[in-house]
Scaffold this active site. Structure first.
Site, short mmCIF file in Angstrom:
data_model
loop_
_atom_site.label_atom_id
_atom_site.label_comp_id
_atom_site.label_asym_id
_atom_site.label_seq_id
_atom_site.Cartn_x
_atom_site.Cartn_y
_atom_site.Cartn_z
CB SER A 102 24.41 31.56 59.12
OG SER A 102 25.43 32.22 59.84
CE LYS A 103 27.87 25.27 55.92
NZ LYS A 103 27.59 25.74 54.56
NE ARG A 104 27.32 35.18 60.40
CZ ARG A 104 26.55 35.71 61.33
NH1 ARG A 104 27.08 36.15 62.44
NH2 ARG A 104 25.25 35.82 61.14
#
Ligand code: GLU
Length: 480
Positions: free
Chosen positions: A242-244
């Site tokens: 994910s963007k994390r």
């Protein structure tokens, strides 16, 4: 049966690594079997889809070199066909009209979750055909739901092997919502049949949709495509990517100057292996080696360092002439025109720099050192190679200046000039090369110094040496 595969992105976001990998596997299967790769934009979620996202996805695919043979077609154009399929299922007794309201179903779900799975069917079966017609005639809001048959649904997944779902665990899915719009499962099954898709290759996250789509195909008497569910992509911490974890959109990597050849290579290795240790592969090699039976079941880990490494590997393998335009694009406009005017010279510079670079941007940044400018030496480099004996370094550079004034300007003559100077002074060549490198590049590391000299040319070399000498004369020598 000829292979017909599709990539079916929803234009509700950017083209992500996972989507691009799905597109790539479909494309590879099509290209390796002489099949057809269809692009279908699943834009039925009108509120969340946008023209801009469609453009972005198409651009991303073009950048990766994933050309499609048919499309892009738009799922929304098939609305009437989707509705007709739902009505046919109704006629066949494989679907029913569901007049229950969301509130009613919500209350049942809260009170008795198990019953909720079949509640709409119970209500529908209570209605006589006349009652149902009457409510329909009164334009009462209703959905059309698929009637799950008893038993189980199974298929031979081309990645997971035999896969089965108990139909009792699946609710009677909505085919048409009360506003007349088709749901994802109906639209996909309808479109896959219409497009005569032979293989559905998509992410593991769609596994639970597959029995529903198979049952719809079966109920409509259509042939069922083969299914291959490719593993999820995880971040280095083992959690779903994910963007994390940093950049996940393909466009971010284009911006970073990662080579598309490397991105394709990297994506191919996310969940597939050629069965050897080989890692660096061109598109053509991937097409040759790809097969679905080498797609792995276990999740793939997204390792950005590996992507950068692959980009470096592809950079060093690509001929410099094929890279020049991409590097020119990354240069300051002023330098771009100047470099373009010196075509063969600039090809040489790119050839020299690509060996150590990881991105096109790296090459462009390093190329700046060959342009007409002064060098601002890095403190680390100064400390390492100048600061101990600034006077000695200045004197050495003056001697080099003198020797370079009328030497033949080719790498061989330059090398022998430097080596003989070291020899005359009874010092190692490194003792001459290091201070010279700081003078010419401002850095402690650079490509081979003789090639650097060659590409800088006599005039710029002499000027940088003079500037360095002046700089060195201003450095106070250590007292001890
Ligand atoms: N549009 C779906 C998605 O983006 C893909 C559907 C499919 O491949 O069947 O997840």
């Amino acid at each position: 049966m000829s292979v017909r595969v599709r990539f079916a992105p929803s234009p509700t976001g950017h083209l992500h690594v996972g989507g691009a990998r799905t597109a790539l596997f479909n494309w590879l299967l099509a290209r390796s079997t002489g099949g057809t790769f269809v692009l279908r934009v699943e834009d039925t979620d009108r509120d969340r889809s946008s023209e801009e996202m469609v453009e972005g996805i198409l651009h991303g695919m073009e950048w990766l070199g994933l050309d499609w043979d048919e499309g892009p077609s738009f799922q929304s154009a098939g609305l009437e066909r989707h509705r007709a399929d739902a009505l046919r299922l109704l006629d066949l007794g494989r679907a029913y009209r569901d007049f229950t309201t969301a509130e009613e179903l919500g209350a049942i779900r809260a009170a008795d979750p198990a019953r909720a799975t079949r509640y709409p069917r119970e209500q529908a079966d209570r209605l006589s055909p006349e009652e149902s017609e009457a409510r329909l005639g009164a334009a009462e809001a209703h959905a059309i739901r698929f009637r799950m048959p008893p038993g189980e649904t199974s298929w031979e997944d081309l990645v997971h092997g035999p896969t089965r779902f108990d139909n009792d665990d699946i609710e009677d899915l909505v085919l048409l919502r009360s506003d007349g719009t088709p749901t994802y499962n109906l639209a996909v099954a309808s479109d896959d049949a219409e497009m005569r898709i032979s293989h559905v290759i998509r992410g593991d996250d769609h596994l639970s949709n597959t029995p529903k789509q198979i049952l719809i195909h079966e109920a409509l008497g259509r042939s069922i495509p083969k299914f291959a569910h490719v593993p999820m992509i995880l971040g280095p911490d083992g959690k779903r990517l994910s963007k994390r974890h940093g950049a996940t959109a393909v466009g971010d990597y284009e911006e970073k100057g990662i080579l598309p050849e490397a991105m394709v290579n990297f994506l191919a290795l996310l969940g597939w292996s050629p069965g050897t240790d080989e890692e660096v592969m061109t598109r053509e090699e991937l097409i040759q080696k790809f097969s679905l039976d080498r797609v792995l079941k276990k999740s793939a880990i997204f390792d950005q360092a590996k992507l950068e490494w692959l980009s470096g590997q592809h950079l060093s393998r690509l001929p410099a002439v094929d890279l020049v335009d991409r590097v020119l694009d990354e240069l300051e406009p002023m330098h771009r025109a100047w470099a373009r005017d010196r075509g063969p010279w600039f090809v040489g510079v790119v050839d020299l720099l690509k060996r150590r670079a990881r991105t096109v941007g790296d090459i462009a940044a390093k190329a700046e050192m060959f342009f007409d400018s002064s060098v601002d030496p890095e403190p680390e480099a100064v400390k390492k190679h100048w600061a101990k004996d600034p006077h000695g370094a200045a004197e050495l550079l003056s001697a080099l200046h003198e020797a370079f004034v009328d030497v033949n300007w080719d790498a061989e003559s330059l090398e022998s000039t430097v080596r003989s100077l070291a020899h005359e002074r009874g010092i190692g060549a490194g003792k001459v090369i290091h201070p010279l490198r700081v003078a010419l590049t401002g850095q402690a590391v650079s490509p081979g110094i003789f090639e650097v000299l060659f590409f800088l040319g006599r005039e710029l070399t002499l000027r940088r040496i003079r500037e360095a000498t002046a700089h060195l004369r201003g450095i106070r020598a250590p007292s001890a």
